[in-house]
Write a protein that holds these residues in place. Structure first.
Motif, PDB file in Angstrom:
ATOM      1  N   UNK A  67       0.913  -1.183   0.052  1.00 34.60           N
ATOM      2  CA  UNK A  67       0.004   0.061  -0.046  1.00 34.60           C
ATOM      3  C   UNK A  67       0.789   1.287   0.114  1.00 34.60           C
ATOM      4  N   UNK A  68       1.306   1.735  -0.975  1.00 32.98           N
ATOM      5  CA  UNK A  68       2.386   2.471  -1.246  1.00 32.98           C
ATOM      6  C   UNK A  68       2.030   3.919  -1.489  1.00 32.98           C
ATOM      7  N   UNK A  69       0.792   4.226  -0.699  1.00 30.18           N
ATOM      8  CA  UNK A  69       0.265   5.784  -0.726  1.00 30.18           C
ATOM      9  C   UNK A  69       0.339   6.196   0.572  1.00 30.18           C
ATOM     10  N   UNK A  70       0.165   7.804   0.493  1.00 29.61           N
ATOM     11  CA  UNK A  70      -0.319   8.428   1.496  1.00 29.61           C
ATOM     12  C   UNK A  70      -1.777   9.025   1.566  1.00 29.61           C
ATOM     13  N   UNK A  71      -2.327   8.956   2.741  1.00 26.01           N
ATOM     14  CA  UNK A  71      -3.840   9.079   2.978  1.00 26.01           C
ATOM     15  C   UNK A  71      -4.037  10.097   4.123  1.00 26.01           C
ATOM     16  N   UNK A  98       1.103   2.884   6.617  1.00 21.83           N
ATOM     17  CA  UNK A  98       0.150   3.968   7.008  1.00 21.83           C
ATOM     18  C   UNK A  98       0.166   4.002   8.783  1.00 21.83           C
ATOM     19  N   UNK A  99      -0.270   5.024   9.019  1.00 25.11           N
ATOM     20  CA  UNK A  99      -0.317   5.208  10.758  1.00 25.11           C
ATOM     21  C   UNK A  99      -1.304   4.077  11.199  1.00 25.11           C
ATOM     22  N   UNK A 100      -2.565   4.155  10.611  1.00 28.38           N
ATOM     23  CA  UNK A 100      -3.536   3.130  10.910  1.00 28.38           C
ATOM     24  C   UNK A 100      -2.924   1.746  10.407  1.00 28.38           C
ATOM     25  N   UNK A 101      -2.772   0.933  11.334  1.00 25.14           N
ATOM     26  CA  UNK A 101      -2.666  -0.692  11.313  1.00 25.14           C
ATOM     27  C   UNK A 101      -3.504  -1.469  10.688  1.00 25.14           C
ATOM     28  N   UNK A 102      -3.024  -2.311   9.638  1.00 28.74           N
ATOM     29  CA  UNK A 102      -4.042  -3.117   9.024  1.00 28.74           C
ATOM     30  C   UNK A 102      -5.326  -3.874   9.890  1.00 28.74           C
ATOM     31  N   UNK A 103      -4.319  -4.562  10.932  1.00 21.24           N
ATOM     32  CA  UNK A 103      -5.442  -5.321  11.717  1.00 21.24           C
ATOM     33  C   UNK A 103      -6.501  -4.612  12.547  1.00 21.24           C
ATOM     34  N   UNK A 104      -6.322  -3.148  12.483  1.00 22.56           N
ATOM     35  CA  UNK A 104      -7.361  -2.557  13.149  1.00 22.56           C
ATOM     36  C   UNK A 104      -8.617  -2.490  12.431  1.00 22.56           C
ATOM     37  N   UNK A 121       2.895  -4.157   9.086  1.00 20.48           N
ATOM     38  CA  UNK A 121       2.732  -2.686   9.213  1.00 20.48           C
ATOM     39  C   UNK A 121       4.144  -2.165   9.520  1.00 20.48           C
ATOM     40  N   UNK A 122       4.801  -1.140   8.567  1.00 23.42           N
ATOM     41  CA  UNK A 122       5.947  -0.645   8.644  1.00 23.42           C
ATOM     42  C   UNK A 122       6.112   0.502   9.838  1.00 23.42           C
ATOM     43  N   UNK A 123       5.181   1.090  10.161  1.00 28.04           N
ATOM     44  CA  UNK A 123       5.237   1.947  11.469  1.00 28.04           C
ATOM     45  C   UNK A 123       4.808   1.220  12.755  1.00 28.04           C
TER      46      UNK A 123
END
Length: 335
Positions: A67-71, A98-104, A121-123
């Motif tokens: 997911x190589x985008x900024x939102x 992204x700041x929001x983690x996928x598993x959220x 999640x990279x962050x």
């Protein structure tokens, strides 16, 4: 951070601002052999890669949807959910900066559990960090700093690392942002670190070393951007740099997202970065300016570089148009 398995399918969504797809673009530029295709929602930007859905990407060898985008706010957008679920169903892992983690999101979490796909999640805040202590340490460290955020600090750091190695001056790129970490496969995403530990994270990322290798540390934010100055200052203190390169986007009319804040004067910006860096690195030196001339004609880039060189007495380059050689030569002349 979990290792991200390539090759990649790069998600672009429907983004129309080039800065919003810089993670996907960074991977396409610096790990091109591992990018098999792109997934867009139509009406947005393209990186010139084959358009693929997740099933087609798996057939082409892909292992991870990036997911190589900024939102806005770094959150998952509703339009992203269906492509993510389709990727998991096709057998892909999913990686996100992204700041929001996928598993959220329970839909993503439940589908990953059902398919066995990894959610990366990279962050994620690094564990075991200490606060910075400013103790002098050996080694060659260079930090890129900027007149604003998103002006080319990562791009400059990567190109400079390549140029130093090509010159026989061993260097390694030290990533501090989600895009850089995805490209390098390691690093610390500084904006996921608690503020008190930013300088300590920079110290851990570039520890003392007795050899001649240069650690080229990717900068973040800007001392002159009120939204991100804190992370910039923490990196300046923790990196304990021997050298600084100032990065600048001359096409920017004001600080990104802050029309009430002007872009700072280059000389004033450089002097303030040097002043702050001297707290932990008294002998720090500026070795050059790197501009992002992607919105300018080549002749205009050359003229601007010449004016900046006259004003600051430093080499000025555009990594794409001129290359990094003048800054490499200045680094080689450091005492």
């Amino acid at each position: 951070m979990q290792a991200i398995a390539g090759p990649f399918l790069l998600y672009l969504g429907d983004k129309t601002n080039p800065l919003d797809i810089k993670t996907s673009r960074g991977l396409a530029l610096f790990r091109p052999g591992e990018c098999v295709g792109e997934l867009s929602l139509g009406g947005g930007l393209s990186l010139g890669l084959p358009q693929m859905d997740p099933t087609q990407a798996v057939a082409a060898g892909a292992r991870t949807l990036v997911l190589g985008i900024a939102t806005s706010g770094g959150r998952l957008e509703e339009t992203m959910i269906a492509p993510i679920l389709a990727a998991l169903d096709a057998g892909l892992d999913v990686a996100s900066g992204l700041h929001q983690h996928l598993a959220d999101d329970p839909r993503i979490r439940e589908r990953a559990a059902a398919t066995g796909g990894r959610l990366i999640d990279i962050r994620i805040a690094a564990k075991g960090l200490a606060v910075g202590n400013g103790t002098p340490r050996a080694g060659n460290r260079l930090l890129t700093v900027g007149t604003d955020c998103a002006v080319g600090k990562m791009f400059t750091s990567l190109h400079l690392t390549q140029a130093l190695n090509a010159k026989g001056m061993s260097a390694r790129f030290r990533a501090t942002g989600q895009t850089g970490v995805m490209i390098a496969g390691e690093g610390v995403v500084i904006d996921s670190v608690i503020a008190d530990f930013i300088s300590g994270a920079a110290e851990a990322l570039s520890p003392a070393r007795e050899d001649e290798v240069w650690d080229v540390i990717e900068g973040q934010g800007s001392l002159f951007n009120p939204s991100f100055a804190g992370v910039s200052l923490g990196l300046l203190h923790g990196a304990q740099p021997r050298a600084l390169v100032l990065c600048h986007d001359p096409s920017r009319p004001h600080m990104r997202g802050l029309p009430h804040f002007p872009v700072p004067d280059l000389k004033a910006c450089l002097e303030e970065n040097l002043r702050c860096a001297r707290l932990t690195s008294p002998d720090v030196a500026a070795v050059g300016v790197s501009i992002n001339g992607s919105q300018m004609a080549p002749d205009d880039v050359a003229n601007l570089c010449a004016r900046i060189e006259d004003e600051l007495g430093l080499p000025c380059v555009d990594p794409v148009i001129t290359g990094m050689e003048p800054i490499v030569e200045r680094i080689a002349q450091l005492p």
